[in-house]
Write a protein that holds these residues in place. Sequence first.
Motif, PDB file in Angstrom:
ATOM      1  N   ALA A   1      77.414  -7.474 -20.062  1.00 21.31           N
ATOM      2  CA  ALA A   1      75.988  -7.157 -19.969  1.00 21.31           C
ATOM      3  C   ALA A   1      75.243  -7.517 -21.251  1.00 21.31           C
ATOM      4  CB  ALA A   1      75.814  -5.675 -19.644  1.00 21.31           C
ATOM      5  N   GLY A   2      75.901  -7.311 -22.401  1.00 22.77           N
ATOM      6  CA  GLY A   2      75.252  -7.623 -23.670  1.00 22.77           C
ATOM      7  C   GLY A   2      74.960  -9.100 -23.828  1.00 22.77           C
ATOM      8  N   GLN A   3      75.914  -9.940 -23.428  1.00 22.63           N
ATOM      9  CA  GLN A   3      75.718 -11.387 -23.534  1.00 22.63           C
ATOM     10  C   GLN A   3      74.572 -11.858 -22.646  1.00 22.63           C
ATOM     11  OE1 GLN A   3      80.011 -12.143 -22.598  1.00 22.63           O
ATOM     12  NE2 GLN A   3      79.864 -13.666 -24.253  1.00 22.63           N
ATOM     13  N   LEU A   4      74.565 -11.379 -21.404  1.00 26.04           N
ATOM     14  CA  LEU A   4      73.503 -11.800 -20.493  1.00 26.04           C
ATOM     15  C   LEU A   4      72.148 -11.290 -20.960  1.00 26.04           C
ATOM     16  CD1 LEU A   4      72.749 -13.273 -17.917  1.00 26.04           C
ATOM     17  CD2 LEU A   4      73.079 -11.138 -16.660  1.00 26.04           C
ATOM     18  N   TRP A   5      72.105 -10.059 -21.455  1.00 28.38           N
ATOM     19  CA  TRP A   5      70.837  -9.526 -21.937  1.00 28.38           C
ATOM     20  C   TRP A   5      70.307 -10.352 -23.100  1.00 28.38           C
ATOM     21  CZ3 TRP A   5      66.641  -6.949 -21.093  1.00 28.38           C
ATOM     22  CH2 TRP A   5      65.844  -6.553 -22.164  1.00 28.38           C
ATOM     23  N   GLN A   6      71.157 -10.719 -24.056  1.00 26.53           N
ATOM     24  CA  GLN A   6      70.711 -11.512 -25.195  1.00 26.53           C
ATOM     25  C   GLN A   6      70.190 -12.877 -24.740  1.00 26.53           C
ATOM     26  OE1 GLN A   6      70.232 -10.562 -28.303  1.00 26.53           O
ATOM     27  NE2 GLN A   6      70.909  -8.497 -27.722  1.00 26.53           N
ATOM     28  N   ALA A   7      70.856 -13.459 -23.760  1.00 27.93           N
ATOM     29  CA  ALA A   7      70.387 -14.739 -23.231  1.00 27.93           C
ATOM     30  C   ALA A   7      69.027 -14.570 -22.553  1.00 27.93           C
ATOM     31  CB  ALA A   7      71.415 -15.299 -22.244  1.00 27.93           C
ATOM     32  N   TYR A   8      68.902 -13.515 -21.765  1.00 28.52           N
ATOM     33  CA  TYR A   8      67.649 -13.270 -21.044  1.00 28.52           C
ATOM     34  C   TYR A   8      66.493 -13.015 -22.009  1.00 28.52           C
ATOM     35  CZ  TYR A   8      64.017 -10.813 -18.488  1.00 28.52           C
ATOM     36  OH  TYR A   8      62.803 -10.419 -17.987  1.00 28.52           O
ATOM     37  N   ILE A   9      66.686 -12.123 -22.956  1.00 29.12           N
ATOM     38  CA  ILE A   9      65.586 -11.740 -23.839  1.00 29.12           C
ATOM     39  C   ILE A   9      65.194 -12.905 -24.750  1.00 29.12           C
ATOM     40  CG2 ILE A   9      66.860 -10.797 -25.814  1.00 29.12           C
ATOM     41  CD1 ILE A   9      63.795  -9.227 -24.039  1.00 29.12           C
ATOM     42  N   GLY A  10      66.172 -13.774 -25.068  1.00 32.72           N
ATOM     43  CA  GLY A  10      65.852 -14.976 -25.832  1.00 32.72           C
ATOM     44  C   GLY A  10      64.932 -15.898 -25.043  1.00 32.72           C
ATOM     45  N   LYS A  11      65.238 -16.083 -23.757  1.00 28.80           N
ATOM     46  CA  LYS A  11      64.386 -16.914 -22.897  1.00 28.80           C
ATOM     47  C   LYS A  11      63.006 -16.279 -22.751  1.00 28.80           C
ATOM     48  CE  LYS A  11      67.837 -19.689 -22.151  1.00 28.80           C
ATOM     49  NZ  LYS A  11      67.882 -21.011 -22.825  1.00 28.80           N
ATOM     50  N   TRP A  12      62.979 -14.953 -22.623  1.00 31.71           N
ATOM     51  CA  TRP A  12      61.702 -14.243 -22.461  1.00 31.71           C
ATOM     52  C   TRP A  12      60.799 -14.467 -23.672  1.00 31.71           C
ATOM     53  CZ3 TRP A  12      58.766 -11.743 -19.007  1.00 31.71           C
ATOM     54  CH2 TRP A  12      57.740 -10.925 -19.500  1.00 31.71           C
ATOM     55  N   HIS A  13      61.346 -14.275 -24.870  1.00 28.13           N
ATOM     56  CA  HIS A  13      60.543 -14.442 -26.077  1.00 28.13           C
ATOM     57  C   HIS A  13      60.090 -15.891 -26.254  1.00 28.13           C
ATOM     58  CE1 HIS A  13      60.825 -10.379 -27.383  1.00 28.13           C
ATOM     59  NE2 HIS A  13      62.134 -10.405 -27.583  1.00 28.13           N
ATOM     60  N   HIS A  14      60.961 -16.833 -25.892  1.00 27.86           N
ATOM     61  CA  HIS A  14      60.604 -18.245 -26.004  1.00 27.86           C
ATOM     62  C   HIS A  14      59.433 -18.583 -25.097  1.00 27.86           C
ATOM     63  CE1 HIS A  14      61.007 -22.582 -26.441  1.00 27.86           C
ATOM     64  NE2 HIS A  14      61.011 -22.668 -25.122  1.00 27.86           N
ATOM     65  N   ARG A  15      59.516 -18.153 -23.852  1.00 28.42           N
ATOM     66  CA  ARG A  15      58.441 -18.467 -22.905  1.00 28.42           C
ATOM     67  C   ARG A  15      57.164 -17.714 -23.237  1.00 28.42           C
ATOM     68  NH1 ARG A  15      58.767 -21.538 -18.629  1.00 28.42           N
ATOM     69  NH2 ARG A  15      60.777 -22.444 -18.046  1.00 28.42           N
ATOM     70  N   LYS A  16      57.310 -16.473 -23.713  1.00 26.96           N
ATOM     71  CA  LYS A  16      56.135 -15.707 -24.102  1.00 26.96           C
ATOM     72  C   LYS A  16      55.428 -16.363 -25.275  1.00 26.96           C
ATOM     73  CE  LYS A  16      54.731 -11.019 -25.346  1.00 26.96           C
ATOM     74  NZ  LYS A  16      55.196  -9.644 -25.647  1.00 26.96           N
ATOM     75  N   LYS A  17      56.215 -16.846 -26.242  1.00 30.51           N
ATOM     76  CA  LYS A  17      55.639 -17.518 -27.404  1.00 30.51           C
ATOM     77  C   LYS A  17      54.957 -18.818 -27.000  1.00 30.51           C
ATOM     78  CE  LYS A  17      56.873 -19.124 -32.054  1.00 30.51           C
ATOM     79  NZ  LYS A  17      57.990 -19.303 -33.024  1.00 30.51           N
ATOM     80  N   ALA A  18      55.540 -19.494 -26.012  1.00 28.06           N
ATOM     81  CA  ALA A  18      54.976 -20.756 -25.540  1.00 28.06           C
ATOM     82  C   ALA A  18      53.793 -20.543 -24.606  1.00 28.06           C
ATOM     83  CB  ALA A  18      56.053 -21.567 -24.819  1.00 28.06           C
ATOM     84  N   ARG A  19      53.506 -19.239 -24.272  1.00 33.21           N
ATOM     85  CA  ARG A  19      52.406 -18.882 -23.365  1.00 33.21           C
ATOM     86  C   ARG A  19      52.538 -19.591 -22.024  1.00 33.21           C
ATOM     87  NH1 ARG A  19      48.421 -16.063 -25.975  1.00 33.21           N
ATOM     88  NH2 ARG A  19      48.534 -16.027 -28.256  1.00 33.21           N
ATOM     89  N   ALA A  20      53.753 -19.585 -21.490  1.00 30.70           N
ATOM     90  CA  ALA A  20      53.992 -20.214 -20.186  1.00 30.70           C
ATOM     91  C   ALA A  20      53.149 -19.530 -19.117  1.00 30.70           C
ATOM     92  CB  ALA A  20      55.470 -20.110 -19.825  1.00 30.70           C
ATOM     93  N   THR A  21      52.618 -20.304 -18.194  1.00 32.45           N
ATOM     94  CA  THR A  21      51.743 -19.774 -17.153  1.00 32.45           C
ATOM     95  C   THR A  21      52.521 -19.524 -15.871  1.00 32.45           C
ATOM     96  OG1 THR A  21      49.861 -20.987 -18.059  1.00 32.45           O
ATOM     97  CG2 THR A  21      49.668 -20.217 -15.792  1.00 32.45           C
TER      98      THR A  21
END
Length: 267
Positions: A65-85
């Motif tokens: 669960a920890g590995q998947l969560w880190q992967a997920y939250i990394g993608k979330w922050h990347h897309r949020k920073k990129a202001r994906a629509t």
Amino acid sequence: RFAFASRQETGGMKVTEDKPLSGKQAVFFDVNQTLVVRGLSFEASFREVWSRYTARWSTDDTPDAGQLWQAYIGKWHHRKKARATFKQLDELQQQCLREAFEEQQIPFSSAMTRDFMKEVLQLQVSAKTMPPHTLETLAALAPRCKLAIISNSPRAEVMLLLQRFGLHPFFPQERIYTALKPADKKPAPLLFKTALQALQLPPRHAVMVGNSWKHDVCGAVKAGLDAVWLHEDRDSAAEGKKISQHRLGKRKVYLIRRLDQMLDLFP
């Protein structure tokens, strides 16, 4: 940068008006940590659901669960920073989960990502509770003004919470305002302005109620609204604490400890 300009308290230093929110025609509420309170964090729910999924699988080489969560939250922050629509924030969550699955080489389908995030949401909602006197407070306010929601949470989550706790009669769907993309979220002014335009009200005729100083109070003030800051105090002596009034820029902010203190602000 905002700072308090003055402070007055009921019972101690008397506020200038007996019912300071007299004349308000609409009250906007936040949902999470205001009308309902958190039982499990999103991360805890995410990890629990993944543990449930992998418990059904016979293979031993799946990421924990920890590995998947880190992967997920990394993608979330990347897309949020990129202001994906995306059309809705829940679509963004599903996209980040798909990318996390790909990174961790986990086979998936669109149905799996949709059902996974649905389980996370349901687990979060099931663990939430409603503060005392919430229903009574809303029932007392509803005849006096229009009640509406301004929330940073995904619309699906807001609707589920309102249904689960029986709050939906107070908030028609057309009075529920949620962000379509991360850039729209409070404290950005868009949701406040959208709500005011929909109700055909100037900012001075509405007030925002929420637990977040940054998102609810500062966001409302920037949009020209007065605000009520629900700042709960775990101290048992907080039951006797009075409402305090402050100035934030040109707007007024009222500090309450319990939601039912809202009734002391309205005629």
